[in-house]
Design a protein around this motif. Structure first.
Motif, PDB file in Angstrom:
ATOM      1  N   THR A 286       0.823  -1.207   0.000  1.00  0.00           N
ATOM      2  CA  THR A 286       0.000   0.000   0.000  1.00  0.00           C
ATOM      3  C   THR A 286       0.854   1.252   0.000  1.00  0.00           C
ATOM      4  N   GLY A 287       1.178   1.730  -1.188  1.00  0.00           N
ATOM      5  CA  GLY A 287       1.884   3.001  -1.341  1.00  0.00           C
ATOM      6  C   GLY A 287       3.365   2.882  -1.098  1.00  0.00           C
ATOM      7  N   GLN A 288       4.145   3.544  -1.931  1.00  0.00           N
ATOM      8  CA  GLN A 288       5.599   3.493  -1.819  1.00  0.00           C
ATOM      9  C   GLN A 288       6.106   4.678  -1.010  1.00  0.00           C
ATOM     10  N   ASN A 289       6.700   4.395   0.129  1.00  0.00           N
ATOM     11  CA  ASN A 289       7.269   5.442   0.979  1.00  0.00           C
ATOM     12  C   ASN A 289       8.703   5.714   0.526  1.00  0.00           C
ATOM     13  N   LEU A 290       8.849   6.436  -0.573  1.00  0.00           N
ATOM     14  CA  LEU A 290      10.158   6.601  -1.183  1.00  0.00           C
ATOM     15  C   LEU A 290      11.166   7.223  -0.242  1.00  0.00           C
ATOM     16  N   ALA A 291      10.757   8.131   0.589  1.00  0.00           N
ATOM     17  CA  ALA A 291      11.677   8.777   1.522  1.00  0.00           C
ATOM     18  C   ALA A 291      11.712   8.073   2.858  1.00  0.00           C
ATOM     19  N   GLY A 292      11.001   6.967   2.997  1.00  0.00           N
ATOM     20  CA  GLY A 292      10.952   6.273   4.269  1.00  0.00           C
ATOM     21  C   GLY A 292      10.198   7.035   5.339  1.00  0.00           C
ATOM     22  N   ILE A 293       9.293   7.898   4.922  1.00  0.00           N
ATOM     23  CA  ILE A 293       8.482   8.682   5.863  1.00  0.00           C
ATOM     24  C   ILE A 293       7.152   7.974   6.042  1.00  0.00           C
ATOM     25  N   ALA A 294       6.809   7.637   7.284  1.00  0.00           N
ATOM     26  CA  ALA A 294       5.683   6.738   7.545  1.00  0.00           C
ATOM     27  C   ALA A 294       4.360   7.260   7.008  1.00  0.00           C
ATOM     28  N   ASP A 295       4.083   8.553   7.129  1.00  0.00           N
ATOM     29  CA  ASP A 295       2.771   9.054   6.724  1.00  0.00           C
ATOM     30  C   ASP A 295       2.769   9.655   5.334  1.00  0.00           C
ATOM     31  N   MET A 296       3.817   9.401   4.549  1.00  0.00           N
ATOM     32  CA  MET A 296       3.871   9.980   3.207  1.00  0.00           C
ATOM     33  C   MET A 296       2.929   9.252   2.253  1.00  0.00           C
ATOM     34  N   ALA A 297       2.818   7.935   2.359  1.00  0.00           N
ATOM     35  CA  ALA A 297       1.986   7.185   1.408  1.00  0.00           C
ATOM     36  C   ALA A 297       1.233   6.067   2.103  1.00  0.00           C
ATOM     37  N   ASP A 298       0.927   6.226   3.392  1.00  0.00           N
ATOM     38  CA  ASP A 298       0.154   5.188   4.064  1.00  0.00           C
ATOM     39  C   ASP A 298      -1.305   5.327   3.672  1.00  0.00           C
ATOM     40  N   VAL A 299      -2.087   4.287   3.941  1.00  0.00           N
ATOM     41  CA  VAL A 299      -3.512   4.319   3.592  1.00  0.00           C
ATOM     42  C   VAL A 299      -4.218   5.331   4.483  1.00  0.00           C
ATOM     43  N   SER A 300      -4.978   6.212   3.858  1.00  0.00           N
ATOM     44  CA  SER A 300      -5.733   7.200   4.637  1.00  0.00           C
ATOM     45  C   SER A 300      -6.903   7.708   3.803  1.00  0.00           C
ATOM     46  N   GLY A 301      -7.945   8.156   4.511  1.00  0.00           N
ATOM     47  CA  GLY A 301      -9.091   8.778   3.855  1.00  0.00           C
ATOM     48  C   GLY A 301     -10.045   7.814   3.189  1.00  0.00           C
ATOM     49  N   GLY A 302      -9.931   6.515   3.437  1.00  0.00           N
ATOM     50  CA  GLY A 302     -10.834   5.568   2.810  1.00  0.00           C
ATOM     51  C   GLY A 302     -10.201   4.196   2.678  1.00  0.00           C
ATOM     52  N   ALA A 303     -10.611   3.466   1.649  1.00  0.00           N
ATOM     53  CA  ALA A 303     -10.157   2.089   1.463  1.00  0.00           C
ATOM     54  C   ALA A 303      -9.484   1.914   0.105  1.00  0.00           C
ATOM     55  N   THR A 304      -8.484   1.067   0.054  1.00  0.00           N
ATOM     56  CA  THR A 304      -7.896   0.626  -1.214  1.00  0.00           C
ATOM     57  C   THR A 304      -8.141  -0.869  -1.327  1.00  0.00           C
ATOM     58  N   ILE A 305      -8.682  -1.297  -2.465  1.00  0.00           N
ATOM     59  CA  ILE A 305      -9.185  -2.659  -2.632  1.00  0.00           C
ATOM     60  C   ILE A 305      -8.388  -3.353  -3.737  1.00  0.00           C
ATOM     61  N   LEU A 306      -7.852  -4.514  -3.417  1.00  0.00           N
ATOM     62  CA  LEU A 306      -7.079  -5.321  -4.362  1.00  0.00           C
ATOM     63  C   LEU A 306      -7.877  -6.586  -4.662  1.00  0.00           C
ATOM     64  N   THR A 307      -8.206  -6.795  -5.945  1.00  0.00           N
ATOM     65  CA  THR A 307      -9.041  -7.932  -6.338  1.00  0.00           C
ATOM     66  C   THR A 307      -8.293  -8.790  -7.348  1.00  0.00           C
ATOM     67  N   SER A 308      -8.278 -10.082  -7.116  1.00  0.00           N
ATOM     68  CA  SER A 308      -7.534 -10.997  -7.978  1.00  0.00           C
ATOM     69  C   SER A 308      -8.265 -11.231  -9.287  1.00  0.00           C
ATOM     70  N   PRO A 309      -7.578 -11.758 -10.288  1.00  0.00           N
ATOM     71  CA  PRO A 309      -8.270 -12.270 -11.465  1.00  0.00           C
ATOM     72  C   PRO A 309      -9.143 -13.459 -11.058  1.00  0.00           C
ATOM     73  N   PRO A 310     -10.114 -13.852 -11.872  1.00  0.00           N
ATOM     74  CA  PRO A 310     -10.993 -14.969 -11.506  1.00  0.00           C
ATOM     75  C   PRO A 310     -10.274 -16.305 -11.561  1.00  0.00           C
ATOM     76  N   PHE A 311     -10.725 -17.233 -10.733  1.00  0.00           N
ATOM     77  CA  PHE A 311     -10.227 -18.606 -10.766  1.00  0.00           C
ATOM     78  C   PHE A 311     -11.414 -19.549 -10.628  1.00  0.00           C
TER      79      PHE A 311
END
Length: 614
Positions: free
Chosen positions: A227-252
């Motif tokens: 969930t998000g690349q913290n390029l500078a190693g800063i914890a709150d730079m790209a953490d999940v916030s303000g809602g949801a991020t959903i990862l869905t697989s291809p069908p099997f």
């Protein structure tokens, strides 16, 4: 004294000694170019077994008027075989050198050469077969063979064609979906998070204070989902916030299965309490009553702060889908959500879905899926909840307890049942204190020394080393079966300096103060080869494993002798006096939840012995 007790004493007799200078010469070379990068002066003699952790790879060469051997023709298993045994030989047609010179062969599996080390100093294989090799179920391999002149191993002929084969299933389940995220197989990302959406790649290590909030590596390869690349190693730079991020697989397709299991490796970090942030994992099944819609079946939900819990390390997990209907078009959905305060991060790696022909995995009896965290309640009656396989993949089943081996008085023959404590059916490695006899030497190290690159030396110049032998008997109920390095690529790294593969984190060494508290110096074993050096239980038993097909049989020991690469602690600058040598096998990595190898007992993996530095 019983006959088998006399045999045990003979089985643990020290191997034939080598000169320490020879051992150090082998240990301190920079590779196959013959350039010695460290020289040794000894203060004692050493014993060393014929175990190497080296692999010779040489380039092709030609000599005018002397043709090279032709390319071998592969024979079996046939190219494209899809139901190969997990115990098989690789065979090819012998070649004839144009000048009639004797030839030998190099064998490559997944581009990794199978080597025997100095246990047999002759390079390569006689042919026309190698094996049998121990392989993994439902795994695809490639292989090739190269002939070379036996009198000059640098004179290689061309490689054969590269063939492939796939091993059979285990008869219990079939893999219908498998993704290590090294390629894009079509996962979709959706959701309304303001930042921290799922991405595929390699994460940057990030800390929220002292807590690891994003891992510094993927669990099993170069790429994973996080969930998000913290390029500078800063914890709150790209953490999940303000809602949801959903990862869905291809069908099997689960159609026709009686049950299903889903495996993955996960990382989860949550800094603040409260229900507004979580990681949920669900199986989505098509709704037959409402076409186009899916029914969600929960598999796991994490919503507790994890700064001090084991979730914020890589954890292998298996979920049993026992209540969901088995239908085509099913998917896996992973949701990371945070609508409140604090930091939330997640990562997923190596996802696989397995269809089961019967519902034993859901039956609540022997063979059923179980959760070790439940303790004795995980399985009914006297059954134990035991990890399955060689390395931890999160697969646990209810099984009957079996006895291991009594190290002090093993049963008379390998065919006799175990006579040790009851436990899970698995190997069990210990350390034999009989062989700990530290020796001291000084070496001159330059900047090209391989062991310097591997972290086994503290610097260049004159270094003082404490060398010691470590013997690791297997007192479990089962063999430890690693097989070929290609079985577990995530556990081996290629050393360009040594020109072979190392098995990471086999053992850790620490020199502590006399009370065993403060660490004064440390080291580690860069294991290349786990093998049956000698049977401590039955001296006449035939070894099964070697450097090409690795493992430690029940009743056998693997020896790492003083003087082999990294089989020491650099004690340069440590004052003379009394200390404690601590050796620990198969330890959990800092960013992992479980030890690497599956054993029946982890409480016997550490040995502390008093030592004196003169």
């Amino acid at each position: 004294m019983h006959e088998h007790e006399r045999e045990r004493g003979r089985g643990r007799r020290r191997p034939s000694p080598w000169a320490l200078a020879l051992a150090l010469a082998l240990a301190c070379t920079s590779g196959d170019d013959g350039a010695t990068s460290a020289t040794a002066t000894t203060s004692a003699s050493s014993s060393a077994t014929a175990e190497t952790h080296a692999s010779a790879t040489v380039g092709e060469s030609t000599t005018a008027g002397d043709a090279l051997p032709p390319a071998p023709i592969l024979m079996s298993p046939a190219d494209g075989t899809v139901d190969a045994s997990i115990h098989l030989e690789l065979c090819w047609q012998p070649v004839i050198d144009p000048e009639g010179e004797p030839v030998r062969y190099r064998v490559f599996v997944n581009d990794t050469e199978l080597t025997k080390g100095i246990l047999d100093p002759v390079v390569g294989w006689e042919g026309p077969c190698v094996g049998p090799l121990d392989l993994k179920f439902e795994t695809s391999y490639t292989w090739a063979v190269q002939a070379f002149e036996a009198d000059d191993p640098s004179r290689n002929g061309p490689k054969s064609a590269t063939w492939s084969f796939t091993t059979r299933g285990d008869g219990l389940s079939g893999t219908i979906f498998d993704d290590d995220f090294d390629d894009d197989l079509g996962w979709t990302v959706s959701g309304d998070a303001a930042q921290g959406a799922w991405i595929r790649g390699g994460p940057v290590p990030t800390y929220d204070g002292e807590a690891l909030s994003q891992p510094g590596r993927c669990a099993s390869g170069p790429q994973c989902m996080f969930t998000g690349q913290n390029l500078a190693g800063i914890a709150d730079m790209a953490d999940v916030s303000g809602g949801a991020t959903i990862l869905t697989s291809p069908p099997f397709d689960l159609e026709g299965a009686a049950a299903a299991t889903l495996q993955l490796r996960r990382f989860f970090y949550k800094s603040a309490a409260g229900p507004s942030s979580s990681l949920t994992i669900e199986l989505l099944v098509p709704d037959l009553d409402d076409p186009g819609q899916m029914i969600a079946y929960p598999l796991e939900a994490l919503d507790q702060p994890s700064a001090g819990a084991p979730e914020n390390v890589w954890t292998p997990r298996e979920y049993a889908a026992c209540d969901a209907p088995m239908r085509a078009g099913s998917r896996l959905r992973i949701t990371a959500a945070d609508t409140g305060a604090g930091i939330l991060e997640a990562a997923i790696d190596r996802v696989s879905v397995h269809a089961h022909a019967d519902a034993t995995v859901c039956g609540g009896a022997e063979g059923a899926h179980c959760e070790p965290a439940l303790g004795p309640a995980a399985c009914p009656g006297e059954l134990l909840c035991c990890a399955q396989g060689v390395v931890h993949e999160g697969v646990n089943r209810c099984v009957a307890a079996v006895p291991g081996l009594d190290f002090e008085s093993p049963p008379p023959t390998p065919d006799d049942p175990g006579n040790g404590p009851l436990g899970c059916p698995a190997p069990d490695l210990i350390l034999d204190p009989l062989w700990i006899d530290p020796l001291f030497t000084e070496i001159d190290v330059d900047g090209q020394t391989c062991e310097l690159f591997e972290g086994c030396l503290g610097g260049v110049g004159k270094r003082r080393l404490m060398l010691f032998t470590a013997a690791t008997p297997n007192i479990g109920s089962d063999d430890l079966v690693m097989g070929i390095p290609a079985n577990h690529p995530e556990l081996f790294h290629y050393s360009a300096c040594h020109d072979h593969y190392h098995f990471d984190e086999f053992a850790r060494y620490e020199l502590r103060d006399a009370q065993g508290q403060m660490v004064v110096a440390n080291g580690h074993k860069q294991a290349f080869c786990m093998l049956d050096t000698v049977s401590w239980a039955w001296p006449l038993a035939i070894p099964r494993f070697d450097c090409a097909n690795q493992g430690i049989s029940r009743g056998f020991s693997d020896f790492y002798d003083a003087g082999l690469p990294c089989q020491w602690i650099d004690v340069t600058g440590v004052p003379p006096g009394d200390y404690t040598l601590r050796i620990a096998l198969n330890q959990t990595r800092p960013d992992a939840a479980l030890p690497i190898l599956i054993e029946r007992d982890y409480d016997n993996n550490t040995l502390e012995v008093p030592v004196s530095i003169p």
